[in-house]
Design a protein around this motif. Structure first.
Motif, PDB file in Angstrom:
ATOM      1  N   GLN A  73      24.629  30.271  19.846  1.00 43.47           N
ATOM      2  CA  GLN A  73      25.172  28.935  20.271  1.00 43.47           C
ATOM      3  C   GLN A  73      26.730  29.189  20.725  1.00 43.47           C
ATOM      4  N   THR A  74      27.240  30.191  20.518  1.00 39.87           N
ATOM      5  CA  THR A  74      28.486  30.657  20.927  1.00 39.87           C
ATOM      6  C   THR A  74      28.618  31.455  22.215  1.00 39.87           C
ATOM      7  N   VAL A  75      27.489  32.051  22.604  1.00 37.32           N
ATOM      8  CA  VAL A  75      27.471  32.591  23.718  1.00 37.32           C
ATOM      9  C   VAL A  75      27.741  32.040  25.171  1.00 37.32           C
ATOM     10  N   PRO A  76      27.187  30.858  25.251  1.00 35.18           N
ATOM     11  CA  PRO A  76      27.611  30.185  26.526  1.00 35.18           C
ATOM     12  C   PRO A  76      29.214  29.856  26.743  1.00 35.18           C
ATOM     13  N   SER A  77      29.842  29.952  25.751  1.00 29.08           N
ATOM     14  CA  SER A  77      31.401  29.733  25.695  1.00 29.08           C
ATOM     15  C   SER A  77      32.304  31.003  25.886  1.00 29.08           C
ATOM     16  N   LYS A  78      31.544  32.216  25.957  1.00 27.93           N
ATOM     17  CA  LYS A  78      32.085  33.463  26.080  1.00 27.93           C
ATOM     18  C   LYS A  78      32.133  33.786  27.488  1.00 27.93           C
ATOM     19  N   PRO A  79      33.378  33.894  27.877  1.00 30.35           N
ATOM     20  CA  PRO A  79      33.877  34.588  29.585  1.00 30.35           C
ATOM     21  C   PRO A  79      33.069  35.619  30.184  1.00 30.35           C
ATOM     22  N   ASP A  80      32.642  36.544  28.794  1.00 32.65           N
ATOM     23  CA  ASP A  80      32.331  38.066  29.309  1.00 32.65           C
ATOM     24  C   ASP A  80      30.732  37.989  28.950  1.00 32.65           C
ATOM     25  N   ALA A  81      30.291  36.806  28.635  1.00 32.70           N
ATOM     26  CA  ALA A  81      28.690  36.985  28.423  1.00 32.70           C
ATOM     27  C   ALA A  81      27.889  37.229  29.510  1.00 32.70           C
ATOM     28  N   SER A  82      26.888  38.096  29.381  1.00 34.27           N
ATOM     29  CA  SER A  82      26.053  38.699  30.494  1.00 34.27           C
ATOM     30  C   SER A  82      25.199  37.925  30.850  1.00 34.27           C
ATOM     31  N   PRO A  83      24.432  37.773  32.052  1.00 32.77           N
ATOM     32  CA  PRO A  83      23.406  36.974  32.570  1.00 32.77           C
ATOM     33  C   PRO A  83      22.278  37.276  31.603  1.00 32.77           C
ATOM     34  N   TYR A  84      22.000  38.321  31.069  1.00 34.22           N
ATOM     35  CA  TYR A  84      20.767  38.239  30.032  1.00 34.22           C
ATOM     36  C   TYR A  84      21.331  37.692  28.894  1.00 34.22           C
ATOM     37  N   GLU A  85      22.416  37.768  28.224  1.00 40.33           N
ATOM     38  CA  GLU A  85      22.963  36.842  27.068  1.00 40.33           C
ATOM     39  C   GLU A  85      22.785  35.371  27.382  1.00 40.33           C
ATOM     40  N   LEU A  86      23.041  35.166  28.479  1.00 39.68           N
ATOM     41  CA  LEU A  86      23.188  33.652  28.750  1.00 39.68           C
ATOM     42  C   LEU A  86      21.952  33.115  28.836  1.00 39.68           C
ATOM     43  N   GLU A  87      21.028  33.887  29.273  1.00 41.30           N
ATOM     44  CA  GLU A  87      19.484  33.508  29.542  1.00 41.30           C
ATOM     45  C   GLU A  87      18.968  33.277  28.276  1.00 41.30           C
ATOM     46  N   HIS A  88      19.296  34.440  27.193  1.00 37.32           N
ATOM     47  CA  HIS A  88      18.584  34.154  26.094  1.00 37.32           C
ATOM     48  C   HIS A  88      19.196  33.092  25.242  1.00 37.32           C
ATOM     49  N   ALA A  89      20.398  32.836  25.162  1.00 36.58           N
ATOM     50  CA  ALA A  89      21.004  31.843  24.572  1.00 36.58           C
ATOM     51  C   ALA A  89      20.400  30.251  24.982  1.00 36.58           C
ATOM     52  N   GLN A  90      20.155  30.233  26.177  1.00 32.24           N
ATOM     53  CA  GLN A  90      19.300  29.300  26.820  1.00 32.24           C
ATOM     54  C   GLN A  90      18.112  29.156  25.868  1.00 32.24           C
ATOM     55  N   TRP A  91      17.268  30.137  26.199  1.00 30.33           N
ATOM     56  CA  TRP A  91      16.005  30.228  25.437  1.00 30.33           C
ATOM     57  C   TRP A  91      16.032  30.004  24.109  1.00 30.33           C
ATOM     58  N   ILE A  92      16.775  30.425  23.256  1.00 32.43           N
ATOM     59  CA  ILE A  92      16.774  30.047  21.839  1.00 32.43           C
ATOM     60  C   ILE A  92      17.397  28.761  21.616  1.00 32.43           C
ATOM     61  N   GLU A  93      18.137  28.159  22.396  1.00 30.58           N
ATOM     62  CA  GLU A  93      18.633  26.591  22.193  1.00 30.58           C
ATOM     63  C   GLU A  93      17.442  25.717  22.327  1.00 30.58           C
ATOM     64  N   ASN A  94      16.383  26.174  23.149  1.00 32.17           N
ATOM     65  CA  ASN A  94      15.453  25.094  23.681  1.00 32.17           C
ATOM     66  C   ASN A  94      14.168  25.611  22.798  1.00 32.17           C
ATOM     67  N   VAL A  95      13.956  26.588  22.525  1.00 30.74           N
ATOM     68  CA  VAL A  95      12.614  26.833  21.902  1.00 30.74           C
ATOM     69  C   VAL A  95      12.476  26.164  20.522  1.00 30.74           C
ATOM     70  N   GLU A  96      11.290  26.101  20.284  1.00 32.75           N
ATOM     71  CA  GLU A  96      10.811  25.334  18.973  1.00 32.75           C
ATOM     72  C   GLU A  96      10.928  26.405  17.888  1.00 32.75           C
ATOM     73  N   LYS A  97      11.946  26.090  16.808  1.00 31.68           N
ATOM     74  CA  LYS A  97      12.366  26.977  15.816  1.00 31.68           C
ATOM     75  C   LYS A  97      11.726  26.527  14.495  1.00 31.68           C
ATOM     76  N   ILE A  98      11.110  27.433  13.875  1.00 33.43           N
ATOM     77  CA  ILE A  98      10.574  27.180  12.535  1.00 33.43           C
ATOM     78  C   ILE A  98      11.221  27.755  11.404  1.00 33.43           C
ATOM     79  N   VAL A  99      11.945  27.123  10.532  1.00 33.36           N
ATOM     80  CA  VAL A  99      12.383  28.000   9.524  1.00 33.36           C
ATOM     81  C   VAL A  99      11.807  27.769   7.980  1.00 33.36           C
ATOM     82  N   PHE A 100      11.303  28.785   7.388  1.00 30.33           N
ATOM     83  CA  PHE A 100      10.886  28.833   6.172  1.00 30.33           C
ATOM     84  C   PHE A 100      11.700  28.976   5.163  1.00 30.33           C
ATOM     85  N   SER A 101      12.052  28.137   4.103  1.00 30.48           N
ATOM     86  CA  SER A 101      13.126  28.069   3.255  1.00 30.48           C
ATOM     87  C   SER A 101      13.014  27.251   2.159  1.00 30.48           C
ATOM     88  N   LYS A 102      13.118  27.579   0.984  1.00 30.49           N
ATOM     89  CA  LYS A 102      12.801  26.654  -0.318  1.00 30.49           C
ATOM     90  C   LYS A 102      14.443  26.065  -0.686  1.00 30.49           C
TER      91      LYS A 102
END
Length: 202
Positions: A73-102
């Motif tokens: 979540q912090t990557v898009p605000s980093k001025p030195d973030a690489s294109p790969y990091e920005l792309e992955h940050a966007q993917w993980i922001e939008n993907v369906e996330k399932i957390v298993f936790s009690k």
């Protein structure tokens, strides 16, 4: 009434549940400190991981790994973030996330759902939905539980040239034999061996 896993496999073509995990030679996936400094990660591993990500539209985590993933979540605000990091940050922001936790945690990230019980039923329902793969990223405790339930279809493992001796074992206390078919293997310059196995159907 919930229908058995074997019957579903016969009747309905389902999405795959994949374990994607870094391992030491002694099959440890996480050390007590939580650091991943022991895992070799270079362009070869990044390219491999990108392929797995592109084939995934549902990311599954245990609570601890989910909290670690919030780094992205912090990557898009980093001025030195690489294109790969920005792309992955966007993917993980939008993907369906399932957390298993009690733990009683409340979802606090876009497209996140928390599941606290009925694990087998929930996974089977996910598998029946249309879409790409369902991938467990890291999360060795959760992955171990799903492995012992016989729910994992494929393993994408990076075997690192290190013996850790202490930590969380991906295959701890697995009592029943699980037959695997080697789909692909490749050795990288770093000494990491990439392994792709498919669980054979019973």
């Amino acid at each position: 009434m919930f229908v058995s896993l074997s019957i579903f496999k016969l009747i309905i073509p389902m999405r795959k549940l994949i374990v994607f995990c870094h391992l030491s030679v002694d099959s440890i996936a996480a050390i007590p400190s939580g650091s991943l400094s022991w895992a070799s990660y270079d362009e070869d591993l990044a390219a491999w991981g990108k392929g797995i990500v592109e084939g995934t539209d549902t990311a599954v985590y245990g609570r601890v790994t989910y909290e670690l993933m919030k780094y992205w979540q912090t990557v898009p605000s980093k001025p030195d973030a690489s294109p790969y990091e920005l792309e992955h940050a966007q993917w993980i922001e939008n993907v369906e996330k399932i957390v298993f936790s009690k733990s009683g945690m409340v979802p606090d990230w876009n497209n996140t759902r928390v599941i606290s019980d009925n694990i087998e039923e929930e996974i089977m329902q996910l598998k029946q939905k249309p879409g790409k793969n369902i991938t467990i990223f890291g999360s060795p405790t959760l992955a171990n539980t799903l492995i012992k339930m016989g729910l994992v279809d494929e393993y994408h493992l990076s075997m690192n040239p290190v013996i850790l001796g202490d930590g969380k074992y991906l295959f701890k206390d697995v009592k029943d034999a699980i037959k695997l078919k080697l789909v692909e293997q490749k050795t990288f310059q770093s000494g990491v061996v990439r392994l792709h196995y498919a669980a054979e159907q019973n």
